[in-house]
Design an enzyme around this catalytic site. Structure first.
Site, short mmCIF file in Angstrom:
data_model
loop_
_atom_site.label_atom_id
_atom_site.label_comp_id
_atom_site.label_asym_id
_atom_site.label_seq_id
_atom_site.Cartn_x
_atom_site.Cartn_y
_atom_site.Cartn_z
N ARG A 28 18.76 15.43 6.96
CA ARG A 28 19.57 14.31 7.39
C ARG A 28 19.55 14.20 8.92
O ARG A 28 19.53 15.21 9.63
CB ARG A 28 21.02 14.46 6.92
N ARG A 38 17.68 19.25 1.90
CA ARG A 38 18.27 17.93 2.17
C ARG A 38 18.26 17.69 3.67
O ARG A 38 19.10 18.23 4.41
CB ARG A 38 19.69 17.87 1.62
N GLU A 59 26.00 10.28 10.29
CA GLU A 59 25.04 10.98 9.43
C GLU A 59 24.30 9.96 8.58
O GLU A 59 24.89 8.99 8.10
CB GLU A 59 25.79 11.97 8.54
N CYS A 111 23.19 4.73 3.30
CA CYS A 111 21.83 5.18 3.59
C CYS A 111 20.77 4.48 2.75
O CYS A 111 19.59 4.53 3.07
CB CYS A 111 21.71 6.69 3.38
#
Length: 342
Positions: free
Chosen positions: A176, A174, A130, A92
């Protein structure tokens, strides 16, 4: 090295593969197994794993009895078995605000094409990806569009949604992007069941534990307000604040303070744990004093069980948990994948 699959009676691990399983999966960019724990709990058996970082590889082996293969660009395709679900939390950093946001200019950003090659060769029933929220907006949305078009070109119907870990039983803000691909139908995110939101104080170590208190000057705000995200900015270490675009008298705003200088109230949720913060400068305020989150508390923020075996290096522990995924969120998604697509 010993393998649990070959010597289960000799190789005791906390999270062995299930003897009975209803689907198979592969764990790409596996890290420390944030996907593996919930997929195994949901009846999945991992038939292949890959992780480049040697520290994470050893942690993975300690917990699951399996040493992941290394560099995904060098794995022969015939080493990878047929499988039902492909999971990949592909790197990421190329798309993250915390990183340099270079996207495909960063060689890590192009690793998604290696995932495409595996998908093309093995044709899994479900693709489960993800990444950071900012992937959706990177390069004006072109990067995300390229990934979706790549999956569609391989014959997959894609569904995607930004989800927040705080909606799935962990006190961490968080966000995502989740991408689900299937050959036959579109995954319905609306069927996911959120869990009651927890706050930081729900996952803390018991009183009397070995805490590291903040001993340098800091400021606690008179009025700690709960933000819509669940965050409660409580104060800051008395360090230099950001300069660009910062107006005088805005010290009460969290954004003017660098992340390691921010202090959050335990009655709110915590910001996303970044992989770049290897010193664990995550400060919390309990109404009396300011201290760091312990490493065990950081792992609970991701939903990891307390019996998870961690790295022996503290900096690696922080890096690995910051790179991982929220286990309860992944668990709810795979449960719906089973109901809808498998």
């Amino acid at each position: 090295m010993l393998s649990y699959n070959l010597f289960p009676e000799l190789y005791r691990v906390p999270f062995p593969p299930p003897e009975k399983f209803s689907f198979t999966f592969i764990d790409l960019f596996a890290g420390i197994g944030g996907f593996r724990i919930p997929l195994q709990e949901s009846g999945g058996r991992c038939v292949f794993s890959s992780e480049f970082n040697t520290h994470a590889q050893y942690v993975y082996e300690e917990n699951y009895g399996e040493m992941p293969f290394g560099d995904i660009t060098k794995i022969p395709m015939d080493y990878i078995p047929e499988h039902d679900v492909l999971t990949a939390g592909f790197p990421c950093q190329p798309f993250s605000i915390s990183g340099k946001m270079k996207g495909f200019e960063d060689t890590r950003g192009t690793l998604i094409y290696n995932v495409f090659k595996i998908i093309e060769a093995k044709q899994p029933k479900v693709v489960f990806l993800e990444n950071v929220k900012h992937l959706v907006y990177h390069d004006g949305g072109k990067t995300f569009k390229t990934i979706i078009e790549g999956l569609e070109g391989l014959g997959y119907i894609c569904s995607c949604k930004v989800l927040n870990a705080s909606d799935f039983g962990v006190p961490q803000n968080r966000e995502r992007i989740i991408i689900i691909g299937n050959k036959d139908k579109k995954f319905d995110f609306s069927k996911l069941t959120p869990l009651p939101r927890k706050v930081i104080k729900d996952i803390l170590d018991p009183p009397g534990s070995a805490f590291e208190y903040l001993k340098e000057p800091y400021t606690i705000l008179d009025d700690c307000k709960m933000q819509p995200s669940g965050l409660m900015f409580a104060g800051y270490r008395n360090k230099a604040i950001r300069k660009a675009g910062v107006r005088p008298g805005t010290e009460n705003l969290s954004r003017v303070h660098k992340q390691p200088n921010r202090i959050y109230h335990i009655n709110g949720v915590h910001p996303a744990l970044p992989s770049q913060e290897t010193s664990g400068r995550f400060w919390i305020y309990d109404g009396v004093s300011v201290r760091k989150l312990t490493i065990n508390e950081c792992y609970r923020l991701m939903g990891f069980p307390d019996d998870f075996i961690k790295d022996k290096s503290m900096s690696e522990e922080y890096r690995q948990i910051g790179n991982s995924v929220c286990i309860p969120m992944i668990k709810e998604i795979i449960e719906q994948i089973k109901k809808q697509l498998l």
